[in-house]
Scaffold this motif. Structure first.
Motif, PDB file in Angstrom:
ATOM      1  N   UNK A  14      36.922  -2.196  57.829  1.00 12.76           N
ATOM      2  CA  UNK A  14      36.672  -1.424  59.037  1.00 12.76           C
ATOM      3  C   UNK A  14      35.251  -0.861  59.088  1.00 12.76           C
ATOM      4  N   UNK A  15      34.607  -0.756  57.921  1.00 11.73           N
ATOM      5  CA  UNK A  15      33.191  -0.346  57.933  1.00 11.73           C
ATOM      6  C   UNK A  15      32.340  -1.402  58.628  1.00 11.73           C
ATOM      7  N   UNK A  16      32.743  -2.665  58.523  1.00  9.39           N
ATOM      8  CA  UNK A  16      32.035  -3.744  59.229  1.00  9.39           C
ATOM      9  C   UNK A  16      32.026  -3.472  60.728  1.00  9.39           C
ATOM     10  N   UNK A  17      33.193  -3.168  61.260  1.00 11.62           N
ATOM     11  CA  UNK A  17      33.297  -2.930  62.704  1.00 11.62           C
ATOM     12  C   UNK A  17      32.427  -1.749  63.113  1.00 11.62           C
ATOM     13  N   UNK A  18      32.532  -0.671  62.345  1.00 15.24           N
ATOM     14  CA  UNK A  18      31.751   0.524  62.675  1.00 15.24           C
ATOM     15  C   UNK A  18      30.259   0.261  62.580  1.00 15.24           C
ATOM     16  N   UNK A  19      29.838  -0.429  61.519  1.00 17.01           N
ATOM     17  CA  UNK A  19      28.408  -0.692  61.326  1.00 17.01           C
ATOM     18  C   UNK A  19      27.820  -1.479  62.489  1.00 17.01           C
ATOM     19  N   UNK A  25      26.723   3.235  70.213  1.00 16.96           N
ATOM     20  CA  UNK A  25      27.609   4.308  70.671  1.00 16.96           C
ATOM     21  C   UNK A  25      26.950   5.665  70.448  1.00 16.96           C
ATOM     22  N   UNK A  26      26.332   5.845  69.286  1.00 17.54           N
ATOM     23  CA  UNK A  26      25.686   7.125  68.987  1.00 17.54           C
ATOM     24  C   UNK A  26      24.484   7.353  69.897  1.00 17.54           C
ATOM     25  N   UNK A  27      23.711   6.295  70.165  1.00 16.77           N
ATOM     26  CA  UNK A  27      22.542   6.433  71.037  1.00 16.77           C
ATOM     27  C   UNK A  27      22.960   6.860  72.445  1.00 16.77           C
ATOM     28  N   UNK A 175      33.011   9.782  58.456  1.00 21.01           N
ATOM     29  CA  UNK A 175      31.900  10.437  59.148  1.00 21.01           C
ATOM     30  C   UNK A 175      31.958  11.915  58.822  1.00 21.01           C
ATOM     31  N   UNK A 176      30.813  12.501  58.556  1.00 21.19           N
ATOM     32  CA  UNK A 176      30.773  13.940  58.357  1.00 21.19           C
ATOM     33  C   UNK A 176      29.768  14.548  59.330  1.00 21.19           C
ATOM     34  N   UNK A 182      35.770  13.064  59.297  1.00 22.32           N
ATOM     35  CA  UNK A 182      36.564  12.156  60.129  1.00 22.32           C
ATOM     36  C   UNK A 182      36.659  10.837  59.379  1.00 22.32           C
ATOM     37  N   UNK A 183      37.840  10.213  59.397  1.00 22.43           N
ATOM     38  CA  UNK A 183      38.034   8.962  58.653  1.00 22.43           C
ATOM     39  C   UNK A 183      38.525   7.868  59.579  1.00 22.43           C
ATOM     40  N   UNK A 184      37.873   6.722  59.494  1.00 18.19           N
ATOM     41  CA  UNK A 184      38.333   5.537  60.208  1.00 18.19           C
ATOM     42  C   UNK A 184      37.463   5.178  61.397  1.00 18.19           C
ATOM     43  N   UNK A 185      37.314   3.888  61.622  1.00 22.30           N
ATOM     44  CA  UNK A 185      36.549   3.382  62.758  1.00 22.30           C
ATOM     45  C   UNK A 185      37.013   4.008  64.068  1.00 22.30           C
ATOM     46  N   UNK A 186      38.314   4.229  64.195  1.00 26.58           N
ATOM     47  CA  UNK A 186      38.852   4.766  65.442  1.00 26.58           C
ATOM     48  C   UNK A 186      38.573   6.249  65.630  1.00 26.58           C
ATOM     49  N   UNK A 187      37.953   6.899  64.638  1.00 28.18           N
ATOM     50  CA  UNK A 187      37.607   8.317  64.764  1.00 28.18           C
ATOM     51  C   UNK A 187      36.123   8.524  65.045  1.00 28.18           C
ATOM     52  N   UNK A 188      35.386   7.435  65.222  1.00 30.66           N
ATOM     53  CA  UNK A 188      33.950   7.559  65.467  1.00 30.66           C
ATOM     54  C   UNK A 188      33.657   8.396  66.704  1.00 30.66           C
ATOM     55  N   UNK A 189      34.321   8.103  67.794  1.00 32.25           N
ATOM     56  CA  UNK A 189      34.041   8.838  69.026  1.00 32.25           C
ATOM     57  C   UNK A 189      34.364  10.322  68.872  1.00 32.25           C
ATOM     58  N   UNK A 190      35.435  10.638  68.170  1.00 31.91           N
ATOM     59  CA  UNK A 190      35.781  12.048  67.941  1.00 31.91           C
ATOM     60  C   UNK A 190      34.699  12.738  67.115  1.00 31.91           C
ATOM     61  N   UNK A 191      34.164  12.033  66.116  1.00 34.62           N
ATOM     62  CA  UNK A 191      33.104  12.607  65.291  1.00 34.62           C
ATOM     63  C   UNK A 191      31.842  12.840  66.122  1.00 34.62           C
ATOM     64  N   UNK A 192      31.530  11.916  67.013  1.00 32.55           N
ATOM     65  CA  UNK A 192      30.362  12.086  67.871  1.00 32.55           C
ATOM     66  C   UNK A 192      30.531  13.273  68.812  1.00 32.55           C
ATOM     67  N   UNK A 193      31.741  13.431  69.346  1.00 28.80           N
ATOM     68  CA  UNK A 193      31.988  14.590  70.218  1.00 28.80           C
ATOM     69  C   UNK A 193      31.817  15.886  69.443  1.00 28.80           C
TER      70      UNK A 193
END
Length: 197
Positions: A14-19, A25-27, A175-176, A182-193
């Motif tokens: 899942x790190x592959x997907x996130x990377x 997404x962050x930009x 993500x910290x 936050x853990x997992x590719x599916x939590x990226x958006x929550x971490x960004x928020x």
């Protein structure tokens, strides 16, 4: 600007997907990403595991490979399962990624290593593969390997693992944001928020 730390392990599916998606997404959200390669092996050992949980627990492994393929398809990412035993050894790649932080090529290198692992069926523990990747992103392989194998850089990777442990990280991607995890590719958006507000 708000910042997020992206903790990843090169063997992690899942790190592959996130990377492959985090930069865009962050930009869009105006959040700066710090790329934090680390090793899950030492963390797993402390949990009493001598292998990936996807290998230890067959039902979990079967689900992961099915879900991983499904998410890659949704994201439009190519996928070919690694040609060597899963998980591949990502120590050399992690050292190189960490060494590249000073010169700004960590993100490009990371994406290329993940592509080699999960889209091109290449051995990411092989020096030749890593040298090809470095050349492909216009980084001098000799200089990169020298920096990666310097004792200070090796110690820095150990320190990165220790920091991951101290932060309670148990898997990748994580993500910290400050002390928030936050853990997992599916939590990226929550971490960004969280980073934004």
């Amino acid at each position: 600007m708000p910042r997020i730390d992206f903790w990843y392990e090169f063997a992690s599916t899942y790190s592959y997907i996130t990377a492959m998606r985090i930069a865009n997404v962050a930009a869009e959200e105006g959040v700066v990403v710090r790329w934090r390669p680390f090793l899950l092996g030492p963390i797993f050992k402390e949990l009493g595991w001598n292998d990936s949980p996807f290998n230890i627990y067959p039902a979990k492994g079967r689900y992961m490979w099915h879900d991983f393929a499904r998410v890659c398809d949704e994201e439009g990412l190519p996928l070919q399962l690694p040609p060597v035993r899963f998980p591949q050894n990502g120590v050399k790649a992690a050292r190189l990624a960490l060494a590249g932080e000073a010169d700004g090529w960590t993100a490009a290198f990371t994406r290329a290593v993940f592509t080699a692992n999960y889209a091109e069926q290449r051995d990411i523990s092989d020096d030749g593969t890593l040298r090809d990747i470095l050349s492909g992103i216009d980084v001098d392989p000799d200089a990169a390997f020298e920096a990666a194998n310097a004792p200070a850089n090796k110690e820095a990777l150990f320190a990165q693992v220790d920091e991951a442990k101290a932060r309670g990280i148990f898997g990748a991607p994580s993500f910290t944001v400050g002390d928030e995890l936050f853990w997992g590719n599916d939590r990226l958006e929550a971490a960004l928020r969280w980073a934004k507000g």
